[in-house]
Design a protein around this motif. Structure first.
Motif, PDB file in Angstrom:
ATOM      1  N   GLU A   1     -12.787  17.364   5.346  1.00 44.55           N
ATOM      2  CA  GLU A   1     -12.901  17.512   3.900  1.00 44.55           C
ATOM      3  C   GLU A   1     -11.563  17.781   3.226  1.00 44.55           C
ATOM      4  O   GLU A   1     -11.456  17.708   2.003  1.00 44.55           O
ATOM      5  CB  GLU A   1     -13.876  18.642   3.572  1.00 44.55           C
ATOM      6  N   ASN A   2     -10.533  18.095   4.014  1.00 43.66           N
ATOM      7  CA  ASN A   2      -9.224  18.406   3.432  1.00 43.66           C
ATOM      8  C   ASN A   2      -8.473  17.167   2.963  1.00 43.66           C
ATOM      9  O   ASN A   2      -7.411  17.291   2.371  1.00 43.66           O
ATOM     10  CB  ASN A   2      -8.362  19.173   4.439  1.00 43.66           C
ATOM     11  N   LEU A   3      -9.018  16.006   3.238  1.00 45.35           N
ATOM     12  CA  LEU A   3      -8.370  14.771   2.822  1.00 45.35           C
ATOM     13  C   LEU A   3      -8.547  14.610   1.312  1.00 45.35           C
ATOM     14  O   LEU A   3      -9.675  14.609   0.819  1.00 45.35           O
ATOM     15  CB  LEU A   3      -9.001  13.583   3.563  1.00 45.35           C
ATOM     16  N   PRO A   4      -7.446  14.519   0.548  1.00 48.77           N
ATOM     17  CA  PRO A   4      -7.580  14.350  -0.899  1.00 48.77           C
ATOM     18  C   PRO A   4      -8.404  13.104  -1.239  1.00 48.77           C
ATOM     19  O   PRO A   4      -8.373  12.112  -0.510  1.00 48.77           O
ATOM     20  CB  PRO A   4      -6.129  14.192  -1.374  1.00 48.77           C
ATOM     21  N   GLU A   5      -9.099  13.159  -2.350  1.00 50.67           N
ATOM     22  CA  GLU A   5     -10.005  12.071  -2.739  1.00 50.67           C
ATOM     23  C   GLU A   5      -9.269  10.737  -2.892  1.00 50.67           C
ATOM     24  O   GLU A   5      -9.787   9.698  -2.481  1.00 50.67           O
ATOM     25  CB  GLU A   5     -10.742  12.423  -4.035  1.00 50.67           C
ATOM     26  N   GLU A   6      -8.076  10.758  -3.459  1.00 50.26           N
ATOM     27  CA  GLU A   6      -7.351   9.494  -3.625  1.00 50.26           C
ATOM     28  C   GLU A   6      -6.950   8.901  -2.269  1.00 50.26           C
ATOM     29  O   GLU A   6      -6.952   7.686  -2.102  1.00 50.26           O
ATOM     30  CB  GLU A   6      -6.131   9.674  -4.523  1.00 50.26           C
ATOM     31  N   ALA A   7      -6.597   9.741  -1.309  1.00 49.79           N
ATOM     32  CA  ALA A   7      -6.267   9.251   0.030  1.00 49.79           C
ATOM     33  C   ALA A   7      -7.523   8.701   0.704  1.00 49.79           C
ATOM     34  O   ALA A   7      -7.469   7.682   1.408  1.00 49.79           O
ATOM     35  CB  ALA A   7      -5.638  10.356   0.870  1.00 49.79           C
TER      36      ALA A   7
ATOM     37  N   TYR B   1       0.835  -1.207   0.000  1.00 50.33           N
ATOM     38  CA  TYR B   1       0.000   0.000   0.000  1.00 50.33           C
ATOM     39  C   TYR B   1       0.870   1.258   0.000  1.00 50.33           C
ATOM     40  O   TYR B   1       0.589   2.214  -0.726  1.00 50.33           O
ATOM     41  CB  TYR B   1      -0.934   0.016   1.211  1.00 50.33           C
ATOM     42  N   ALA B   2       1.925   1.248   0.819  1.00 49.42           N
ATOM     43  CA  ALA B   2       2.816   2.403   0.892  1.00 49.42           C
ATOM     44  C   ALA B   2       3.530   2.616  -0.440  1.00 49.42           C
ATOM     45  O   ALA B   2       3.651   3.760  -0.913  1.00 49.42           O
ATOM     46  CB  ALA B   2       3.835   2.206   2.015  1.00 49.42           C
ATOM     47  N   GLU B   3       3.988   1.525  -1.051  1.00 48.15           N
ATOM     48  CA  GLU B   3       4.677   1.647  -2.332  1.00 48.15           C
ATOM     49  C   GLU B   3       3.735   2.169  -3.409  1.00 48.15           C
ATOM     50  O   GLU B   3       4.114   3.031  -4.211  1.00 48.15           O
ATOM     51  CB  GLU B   3       5.272   0.291  -2.739  1.00 48.15           C
ATOM     52  N   ALA B   4       2.512   1.647  -3.447  1.00 51.60           N
ATOM     53  CA  ALA B   4       1.536   2.109  -4.438  1.00 51.60           C
ATOM     54  C   ALA B   4       1.188   3.583  -4.215  1.00 51.60           C
ATOM     55  O   ALA B   4       1.101   4.356  -5.177  1.00 51.60           O
ATOM     56  CB  ALA B   4       0.274   1.244  -4.378  1.00 51.60           C
ATOM     57  N   ALA B   5       1.003   3.972  -2.960  1.00 50.08           N
ATOM     58  CA  ALA B   5       0.685   5.369  -2.656  1.00 50.08           C
ATOM     59  C   ALA B   5       1.840   6.277  -3.065  1.00 50.08           C
ATOM     60  O   ALA B   5       1.618   7.353  -3.649  1.00 50.08           O
ATOM     61  CB  ALA B   5       0.373   5.534  -1.169  1.00 50.08           C
ATOM     62  N   PHE B   6       3.059   5.847  -2.799  1.00 47.65           N
ATOM     63  CA  PHE B   6       4.205   6.675  -3.152  1.00 47.65           C
ATOM     64  C   PHE B   6       4.339   6.803  -4.672  1.00 47.65           C
ATOM     65  O   PHE B   6       4.572   7.904  -5.191  1.00 47.65           O
ATOM     66  CB  PHE B   6       5.507   6.131  -2.544  1.00 47.65           C
ATOM     67  N   GLU B   7       4.176   5.700  -5.367  1.00 49.91           N
ATOM     68  CA  GLU B   7       4.248   5.755  -6.834  1.00 49.91           C
ATOM     69  C   GLU B   7       3.175   6.684  -7.406  1.00 49.91           C
ATOM     70  O   GLU B   7       3.439   7.466  -8.301  1.00 49.91           O
ATOM     71  CB  GLU B   7       4.129   4.355  -7.437  1.00 49.91           C
ATOM     72  N   ARG B   8       1.965   6.578  -6.873  1.00 48.32           N
ATOM     73  CA  ARG B   8       0.876   7.443  -7.335  1.00 48.32           C
ATOM     74  C   ARG B   8       1.178   8.907  -7.014  1.00 48.32           C
ATOM     75  O   ARG B   8       0.950   9.804  -7.843  1.00 48.32           O
ATOM     76  CB  ARG B   8      -0.452   7.018  -6.694  1.00 48.32           C
ATOM     77  N   ALA B   9       1.688   9.146  -5.820  1.00 48.04           N
ATOM     78  CA  ALA B   9       2.031  10.509  -5.412  1.00 48.04           C
ATOM     79  C   ALA B   9       3.091  11.100  -6.337  1.00 48.04           C
ATOM     80  O   ALA B   9       3.001  12.266  -6.736  1.00 48.04           O
ATOM     81  CB  ALA B   9       2.510  10.516  -3.965  1.00 48.04           C
ATOM     82  N   LYS B  10       4.088  10.307  -6.686  1.00 44.26           N
ATOM     83  CA  LYS B  10       5.148  10.787  -7.578  1.00 44.26           C
ATOM     84  C   LYS B  10       4.610  11.062  -8.972  1.00 44.26           C
ATOM     85  O   LYS B  10       4.932  12.083  -9.578  1.00 44.26           O
ATOM     86  CB  LYS B  10       6.277   9.761  -7.647  1.00 44.26           C
ATOM     87  N   GLU B  11       3.795  10.139  -9.501  1.00 43.09           N
ATOM     88  CA  GLU B  11       3.326  10.320 -10.873  1.00 43.09           C
ATOM     89  C   GLU B  11       2.367  11.493 -11.015  1.00 43.09           C
ATOM     90  O   GLU B  11       2.266  12.080 -12.078  1.00 43.09           O
ATOM     91  CB  GLU B  11       2.745   9.028 -11.444  1.00 43.09           C
ATOM     92  N   THR B  12       1.694  11.872  -9.927  1.00 41.51           N
ATOM     93  CA  THR B  12       0.786  13.018  -9.977  1.00 41.51           C
ATOM     94  C   THR B  12       1.421  14.296  -9.424  1.00 41.51           C
ATOM     95  O   THR B  12       0.768  15.341  -9.396  1.00 41.51           O
ATOM     96  CB  THR B  12      -0.510  12.725  -9.187  1.00 41.51           C
ATOM     97  N   GLY B  13       2.664  14.189  -8.945  1.00 36.24           N
ATOM     98  CA  GLY B  13       3.335  15.360  -8.381  1.00 36.24           C
ATOM     99  C   GLY B  13       2.723  15.819  -7.066  1.00 36.24           C
ATOM    100  O   GLY B  13       2.771  16.996  -6.736  1.00 36.24           O
TER     101      GLY B  13
END
Length: 179
Positions: A69-75, A12-24
């Protein structure tokens, strides 16, 4: 148990980090996971998460409400997935592993050194230099003193653990003698 939670949290952490990087959005994900970890790590939430009589949906909804509500939708989607899979207890470890990946990506390795005795500044600098060379990048050194180690050092850098403590040697000897 700690190893089990890390095994669960790592993908989960690796996927979240990869997604975070690809979306900046590394900073936003870091903040969101930190917020989720604080909520999921709260003693009252830990008790709720562990209670089989409380539904996953209830825990998910409480967590979403507390995070606001400040939690991003992907999170929020990650939170929903973790709730559905009964993995909410892994949220603090997911956040920790995300930060490890973030530091490594930035060329910084977080290293924790436990020592039986105080380490002075000159020793810290020498240790940081040696670890920087061994790990191939800058290190952020956290030093803890633990007299239970009897003597020696324990070094932790992500998954790497170097246990050169007297306590560790005694434990390994005791395990070897049991067979």
């Amino acid at each position: 148990m700690a190893g089990d939670i890390t095994t669960i949290a790592r993908p989960y952490a690796e996927a979240a980090f990869e997604r975070a990087k690809e979306t900046g959005q590394v900073e936003a994900w870091s903040d969101a996971l930190g917020r989720l970890a604080a909520v999921a790590g709260d003693p009252q939430m830990v008790a709720l998460i562990a209670n089989p009589n409380v539904s996953r949906e209830t825990i998910r909804d409480i967590t979403l409400e507390v995070c606001g509500e400040n939690l991003p939708e992907e999170a929020a989607n990650l939170l929903r997935l973790l709730a559905d899979k009964a993995r909410l207890a892994a949220v603090p470890e997911i956040a920790r592993l995300f930060e490890v990946s973030r530091s490594a990506d930035e060329g910084m390795r977080r290293v924790t050194v436990r020592s039986a005795f105080e380490i002075d500044e000159a020793q810290r600098a020498a240790l940081a230099t040696a670890l920087s060379s061994r790990l191939g990048g800058q290190v952020e050194l956290t030093v803890e003193t633990d007299s239970a180690l009897i003597g020696g050092l324990e070094i932790r850098a992500g998954d790497l653990v170097i246990d050169d403590t007297v306590r560790g040697k005694i434990d390994r000897l005791a395990n070897a003698l049991q067979f």
